[in-house]
Design an enzyme around this catalytic site. Structure first.
Site, short mmCIF file in Angstrom:
data_model
loop_
_atom_site.label_atom_id
_atom_site.label_comp_id
_atom_site.label_asym_id
_atom_site.label_seq_id
_atom_site.Cartn_x
_atom_site.Cartn_y
_atom_site.Cartn_z
N ASN A 148 -23.02 -24.82 31.92
CA ASN A 148 -24.41 -24.83 31.73
C ASN A 148 -24.33 -25.32 29.89
O ASN A 148 -23.06 -24.81 29.49
CB ASN A 148 -25.87 -23.55 31.39
CG ASN A 148 -24.92 -22.67 30.73
OD1 ASN A 148 -25.87 -22.94 29.56
ND2 ASN A 148 -24.83 -21.64 31.30
N PHE B 190 -30.16 -22.36 24.44
CA PHE B 190 -31.07 -21.08 23.89
C PHE B 190 -32.90 -22.18 23.96
O PHE B 190 -33.11 -21.46 22.95
CB PHE B 190 -30.82 -20.28 22.96
CG PHE B 190 -29.43 -19.40 22.95
CD1 PHE B 190 -28.57 -19.33 23.90
CD2 PHE B 190 -28.59 -19.32 21.15
CE1 PHE B 190 -27.67 -18.03 23.87
CE2 PHE B 190 -27.14 -18.72 21.79
CZ PHE B 190 -27.19 -18.16 22.77
N SER C 165 -22.14 -17.43 23.42
CA SER C 165 -22.66 -17.84 24.16
C SER C 165 -21.67 -19.17 23.35
O SER C 165 -21.78 -19.14 22.37
CB SER C 165 -23.88 -17.90 24.40
OG SER C 165 -24.99 -17.53 25.19
N ASN D 179 -22.98 -23.05 23.11
CA ASN D 179 -23.50 -23.96 22.81
C ASN D 179 -24.45 -23.92 21.98
O ASN D 179 -24.82 -24.35 21.34
CB ASN D 179 -24.55 -24.10 24.49
CG ASN D 179 -23.90 -24.17 25.76
OD1 ASN D 179 -22.73 -24.75 26.02
ND2 ASN D 179 -23.88 -23.57 26.91
N THR D 180 -24.09 -22.80 20.84
CA THR D 180 -25.09 -23.19 19.75
C THR D 180 -23.99 -23.12 18.76
O THR D 180 -23.13 -22.32 18.72
CB THR D 180 -25.90 -21.65 19.48
OG1 THR D 180 -26.78 -21.71 20.66
CG2 THR D 180 -26.15 -21.90 17.80
N LYS E 263 -22.71 -8.68 23.80
CA LYS E 263 -22.66 -9.72 24.68
C LYS E 263 -20.97 -10.85 23.72
O LYS E 263 -21.03 -10.95 23.02
CB LYS E 263 -23.00 -10.31 25.14
CG LYS E 263 -22.84 -10.49 26.26
CD LYS E 263 -23.92 -11.23 27.30
CE LYS E 263 -23.59 -12.44 28.40
NZ LYS E 263 -24.59 -13.02 29.23
N ASN F 48 -19.11 -13.35 28.72
CA ASN F 48 -20.28 -14.74 28.82
C ASN F 48 -19.77 -15.76 29.28
O ASN F 48 -18.53 -15.16 30.02
CB ASN F 48 -20.61 -15.34 27.38
CG ASN F 48 -21.87 -15.81 27.58
OD1 ASN F 48 -22.85 -16.24 28.19
ND2 ASN F 48 -22.89 -15.28 26.21
C1 LIG Z 1 -27.92 -21.17 33.29
C2 LIG Z 1 -27.50 -20.27 32.28
C3 LIG Z 1 -27.89 -20.23 31.26
C4 LIG Z 1 -26.85 -19.14 30.63
N1 LIG Z 1 -27.66 -18.53 29.33
C5 LIG Z 1 -27.39 -16.85 29.32
C6 LIG Z 1 -28.17 -17.05 28.22
O1 LIG Z 1 -29.02 -17.69 27.28
N2 LIG Z 1 -27.97 -15.67 27.01
C7 LIG Z 1 -26.40 -14.92 28.08
O2 LIG Z 1 -26.33 -14.58 26.76
N3 LIG Z 1 -25.72 -15.67 28.64
C8 LIG Z 1 -26.17 -16.60 29.25
N4 LIG Z 1 -26.04 -17.25 30.66
C9 LIG Z 1 -24.44 -15.96 30.76
C10 LIG Z 1 -24.69 -15.72 32.41
O3 LIG Z 1 -25.73 -13.72 31.83
C11 LIG Z 1 -23.34 -14.67 32.42
O4 LIG Z 1 -22.73 -14.13 31.46
C12 LIG Z 1 -22.64 -16.35 33.07
O5 LIG Z 1 -23.36 -16.78 33.30
C13 LIG Z 1 -21.97 -15.14 33.53
O6 LIG Z 1 -21.99 -14.31 34.86
P1 LIG Z 1 -22.08 -14.88 36.50
O7 LIG Z 1 -20.16 -15.31 36.70
O8 LIG Z 1 -22.60 -14.51 37.46
O9 LIG Z 1 -22.70 -16.26 36.62
C14 LIG Z 1 -25.98 -18.19 31.71
C15 LIG Z 1 -25.56 -19.38 32.14
C16 LIG Z 1 -25.78 -19.75 32.95
C17 LIG Z 1 -25.35 -20.35 33.93
#
Ligand SMILES: Cc1cc2nc3c(=O)[nH]c(=O)nc-3n(C[C@H](O)[C@H](O)[C@H](O)COP(=O)(O)O)c2cc1C
Length: 369
Positions: free
Chosen positions: A116, A120, A182, A184-185, A222, A251
Site C-alpha cells: 500500500n 495517510f 509509514s 508513504n509520507t 511504532k 510497520n
Molecule cells: C492498507 C494498509 C494501510 C495501513 N495504514 C497504516 C496507518 O495508517 N498507520 C500505521 O501505523 N500503520 C498502517 N498500516 C500498517 C499496519 O498497521 C501493520 O503495521 C502492517 O500492515 C503489518 O501488519 P500485517 O502484516 O498484519 O498487515 C497499514 C497497512 C495496510 C495494509
C-alpha cells in the site's frame, strides 16, 4: 466459505473498493442490535485465561486490529464485534488530507501480502476527535489512537503537527501511538533517528499531560522493520530513557529482496509498504531484539505477518504483550479474530505457563541466558 467468497467477489474487485464494501457491511451489521449481539457472541468469545493487562489497561485478550484499517474511527464497534480486542484507529494527521492518487493498494495473493501507498488518507484530527467524543460505545473495547504527520507540514515542523493531534485526540484515546514508520509520507521515517525522535516524543508526552489531567495516557511509538539493528537498539534505549509505555514493532517494509516473493514482478515493483506473510520473519526478529534490550520495562506490541494463532503465540513468547494484525484479515475474513484468540487459549493451556503474562518473552529470555 470466506475463501470462496474472496475468490469470487473481492479478488475480482479493486482492493480499495473491496475494503470499503466490506467496511460498509461491518458497520451496517454493527448498527443492528440483534445482529451485532449474535455476531459478537459467535466471534468475540471471552476466554478468561486470555485476560491481559497492558500499560495499565485491562483487556479481554491480547489480539487487536492494527492501524490503517479504521483510519477515521468509524467502525470501532464493528471490528470489536468481529473479535478484535483492541482497535487502533488512524493514522490520523493534524489536518485532513486525501492521501496519494489511486491506485494505491495492491494484493499479492500468491504471497498472502499487500502493498500500500495510501499516504495517510484521513479526515484529520479535528473531525476524528469530534467523532470519538460523540461515540456511544456498544462494546467495551480498548481504543488506541495512532497519529502521524500531515504531508504538507515540513519535517522541521513535525512536532507541532503531532502536538496538535495530541491536544485534540488524547482525551479520547485509551493509548496514543506516535507513528514515525509509514513509508508513504516523504521524510516521516527520518523521525525515527533519536535526535529527531527525542524532542518529538517529549513534546507529545507534554501535550498529552497538559490536555488530559485526570489520568496518564499511555504513549507508544511504532517503528519500521527496515531499521538497522543498531537503530532498533537506539530507539529501545530512548524509549526506556523517556519512560515511554510501549513500542509497536513493526510497520510495513519497503524491502522486496530476499523475501521469496512469488507474485507477478510488476506487482512486486509497486512503490509502497509491503505487509502480510513475507514480513513475518523480520517483524519477529525486531520484536525479539527489542525484548532482549528492554525486558519487561516497556510493553511490546507485535505486528507484521501474523496469520495464525501459532504466529501470535510466537510473538508472545518473543516478548509481545499485545499482538495485532491487518493483512491476514483480508485473506482470512471475519472468523480470523476468533481463530487467533481460540488458538492462543489452546496453546496457553498446553504450555508450561500458568498465565499469558508468564509466557511473554519466555523464548527470548531462554535465548539470552
Ligand atoms: C492498507 C494498509 C494501510 C495501513 N495504514 C497504516 C496507518 O495508517 N498507520 C500505521 O501505523 N500503520 C498502517 N498500516 C500498517 C499496519 O498497521 C501493520 O503495521 C502492517 O500492515 C503489518 O501488519 P500485517 O502484516 O498484519 O498487515 C497499514 C497497512 C495496510 C495494509
Amino acid at each position: 466459505m470466506y475463501k470462496l467468497f474472496f475468490n469470487l467477489v473481492f479478488k475480482r474487485m479493486d482492493p480499495e473498493q473491496a475494503h470499503y464494501l466490506a467496511f460498509r457491511w461491518i458497520r451496517l451489521a454493527a448498527r443492528i442490535p440483534v445482529l451485532r449481539t449474535f455476531v459478537a457472541a459467535a466471534l468475540a468469545p471471552r476466554h478468561k485465561e486470555l485476560r491481559t493487562e497492558a500499560f495499565g489497561l485491562r483487556m479481554h485478550g491480547p489480539f487487536g486490529l492494527a492501524a490503517g484499517f479504521d483510519k477515521n474511527a468509524v467502525a470501532i464497534d464493528g471490528m470489536s464485534m468481529l473479535g478484535f480486542d483492541h482497535i487502533e484507529i488512524g493514522t490520523v494527521t493534524g489536518e485532513a488530507q486525501p492521501g496519494n492518487p489511486k491506485k494505491r493498494l495492491f494484493r499479492l495473493v500468491q504471497d498472502r501480502a499487500l502493498i500500500n501507498r495510501m499516504g495517510f488518507n484521513n479526515e484529520g484530527s479535528a473531525a476524528v476527535a469530534e467523532r470519538l467524543a460523540a461515540r456511544k460505545a456498544v462494546f467495551r473495547t480498548t481504543v488506541g489512537v495512532n497519529i502521524g504527520k500531515t504531508k504538507v507540514v515540513a519535517e522541521a515542523d513535525a512536532a507541532a503537527d503531532y502536538v496538535k493531534s495530541t491536544e485534540r485526540l488524547a482525551a479520547h484515546a485509551d493509548y496514543l501511538v506516535v507513528n514515525v514508520s509509514s513509508p508513504n509520507t516523504p521524510g516521516l521515517r527520518n523521525l525515527q533517528a533519536t535526535e529527531s525522535l527525542r524532542p518529538l516524543l517529549t513534546a507529545v508526552r507534554e501535550a498529552a499531560d497538559r490536555t488530559v489531567t485526570d489520568r496518564r495516557v499511555p504513549l507508544l511509538v511504532k517503528i519500521a522493520p527496515d531499521l538497522a539493528d543498531e537503530d532498533v537498539d537506539a530507539v529501545a534505549d530512548l524509549a526506556v530513557e523517556l519512560g515511554l509505555d510501549g513500542i509497536i514493532a513493526t510497520n510495513t517494509t519497503t524491502a522486496r529482496e530476499g523475501l521469496g516473493l512469488k507474485s507477478d514482478p510488476a506487482l512486486v515493483k509497486e512503490t509502497g509498504g509491503l505487509s502480510g506473510a513475507p514480513l513475518k520473519e523480520r517483524s519477529l526478529e525486531v520484536l525479539s531484539r527489542l525484548y532482549a534490550r528492554v525486558g519487561d520495562s516497556i510493553t511490546l506490541v507485535g505486528v507484521g505477518g501474523i496469520e495464525t494463532a501459532e504466529d501470535a503465540w510466537q510473538r508472545i513468547l518473543a516478548g509481545a504483550t499485545l499482538v495485532q494484525g491487518y493483512s491476514a484479515f483480508i485473506y482470512q475474513g471475519p472468523f480470523w479474530g476468533r481463530a487467533i484468540h481460540k488458538g492462543l487459549a489452546a496453546r496457553l493451556a498446553a504450555s508450561p505457563y500458568a498465565t499469558l503474562a508468564e509466557a511473554v518473552g519466555a523464548e527470548t529470555r531462554k535465548a539470552v541466558k
